[in-house]
Design a protein around this motif. Structure first.
Motif, short mmCIF file in Angstrom:
data_model
loop_
_atom_site.label_atom_id
_atom_site.label_comp_id
_atom_site.label_asym_id
_atom_site.label_seq_id
_atom_site.Cartn_x
_atom_site.Cartn_y
_atom_site.Cartn_z
N UNK A 115 -46.94 -11.64 73.17
CA UNK A 115 -48.04 -11.17 72.34
C UNK A 115 -47.65 -9.93 71.53
N UNK A 116 -46.96 -9.01 72.18
CA UNK A 116 -46.52 -7.80 71.47
C UNK A 116 -45.52 -8.15 70.37
N UNK A 117 -44.62 -9.06 70.68
CA UNK A 117 -43.62 -9.47 69.71
C UNK A 117 -44.26 -10.11 68.49
N UNK A 118 -45.25 -10.96 68.72
CA UNK A 118 -45.94 -11.61 67.61
C UNK A 118 -46.69 -10.59 66.75
N UNK A 119 -47.34 -9.64 67.40
CA UNK A 119 -48.13 -8.65 66.66
C UNK A 119 -47.24 -7.72 65.85
N UNK A 120 -46.15 -7.27 66.45
CA UNK A 120 -45.27 -6.31 65.78
C UNK A 120 -44.20 -6.98 64.93
N UNK A 121 -44.06 -8.29 65.08
CA UNK A 121 -43.03 -9.04 64.36
C UNK A 121 -41.64 -8.47 64.64
N UNK A 122 -41.38 -8.24 65.93
CA UNK A 122 -40.07 -7.76 66.35
C UNK A 122 -39.83 -8.19 67.79
N UNK A 123 -38.57 -8.25 68.16
CA UNK A 123 -38.24 -8.65 69.53
C UNK A 123 -38.57 -7.52 70.50
N UNK A 124 -39.20 -7.87 71.60
CA UNK A 124 -39.50 -6.91 72.66
C UNK A 124 -38.56 -7.21 73.83
N UNK A 125 -37.66 -6.29 74.15
CA UNK A 125 -36.67 -6.56 75.20
C UNK A 125 -37.27 -6.54 76.59
N UNK A 126 -36.52 -7.09 77.52
CA UNK A 126 -36.90 -7.08 78.93
C UNK A 126 -35.86 -6.24 79.68
#
Length: 226
Positions: A115-126
């Motif tokens: 969800x965060x990745x879609x909203x910010x249009x960037x990859x969110x690492x783990x």
């Protein structure tokens, strides 16, 4: 009109959604920046407890200078004995360790990252996945044990019980590899005590459950010998 009503309200510039996104992105970047794969201090704390000789090898200037050791114990909250370095129950280092674990837990939620990745249009690492990947790379590239560890891990994947961390007893490992029993025990101690990759199970090699949560990481670090 009352005195309260006549007072001018403080002026605040409205925050646009683009600015909100930018600051949200910066916040997540700052959180990820203290994960063990991206910060040497976090990495050191997250590997503790550790043998003192290993810490002196990895951080020679920190553990050979008396003044620095005084800071590490009194200011940073480490416990340093002749044999081991660990974090105190209450202190900056243990608080930092808890913070790192919280950040890993925060980003480990796959749906949250999506969800965060879609909203910010960037990859969110783990960060937890990155840390497991880093530890496996450390294991198979370790100067003294790396090649033998790679062989052991490969026979675990091929012949071990996948439902139980690729569990395989040490006698079977000795049969399937060229690694002698004494060497196998040394390697197991290294993987259990120093890298926290294996469970401390008598007579067998078995990956920790958190490792098995990321089978793709195991596979990417252990290309098949076939």
């Amino acid at each position: 009109m009352s005195e309260t009503e006549s007072r001018e309200e403080p002026e605040h510039a409205p925050v646009s959604e683009e600015e909100f996104k930018q600051h949200l992105s910066h916040l997540f970047e700052a959180m990820v920046a203290i994960s063990p794969t991206r910060n040497y201090v976090s990495q050191m704390v997250h590997l503790l407890p550790e043998e003192r000789r290993q810490m002196r090898y990895a951080y020679p200037e920190l553990f050979e200078r008396m003044e620095t050791q005084e800071f590490l114990t009194d200011g940073f909250g480490l416990e340093i004995s002749e044999e081991e370095v660990s974090t105190k129950h209450r202190g900056p280092s243990s608080d930092l360790s808890s913070l790192i674990n919280d950040i890993m837990e925060f980003f480990d939620d796959e749906e949250r990252r999506r969800l965060l990745s879609e909203y910010l249009d960037q990859e969110i690492p783990n960060p937890r996945r990155e840390w497991i990947d880093h530890k496996l790379k450390m294991a198979v590239s370790e100067p003294n044990y790396g090649e033998e560890i790679r062989s052991i891990f490969n026979v675990m994947r091929k012949y071990g019980d996948q439902q139980n961390g690729y569990r395989l007893n040490t006698e079977r490992i000795e049969e399937l590899t060229d690694v002698e029993d004494g060497r196998i025990r040394e390697i197991k101690r290294f993987l259990v005590s120093e890298l926290d990759i294996l469970r401390d199970s008598n007579g067998e090699f078995r990956f920790e459950s958190v490792i098995m949560e990321y089978p793709g990481v195991v596979d990417s670090n252990l290309p098949s010998d076939d």
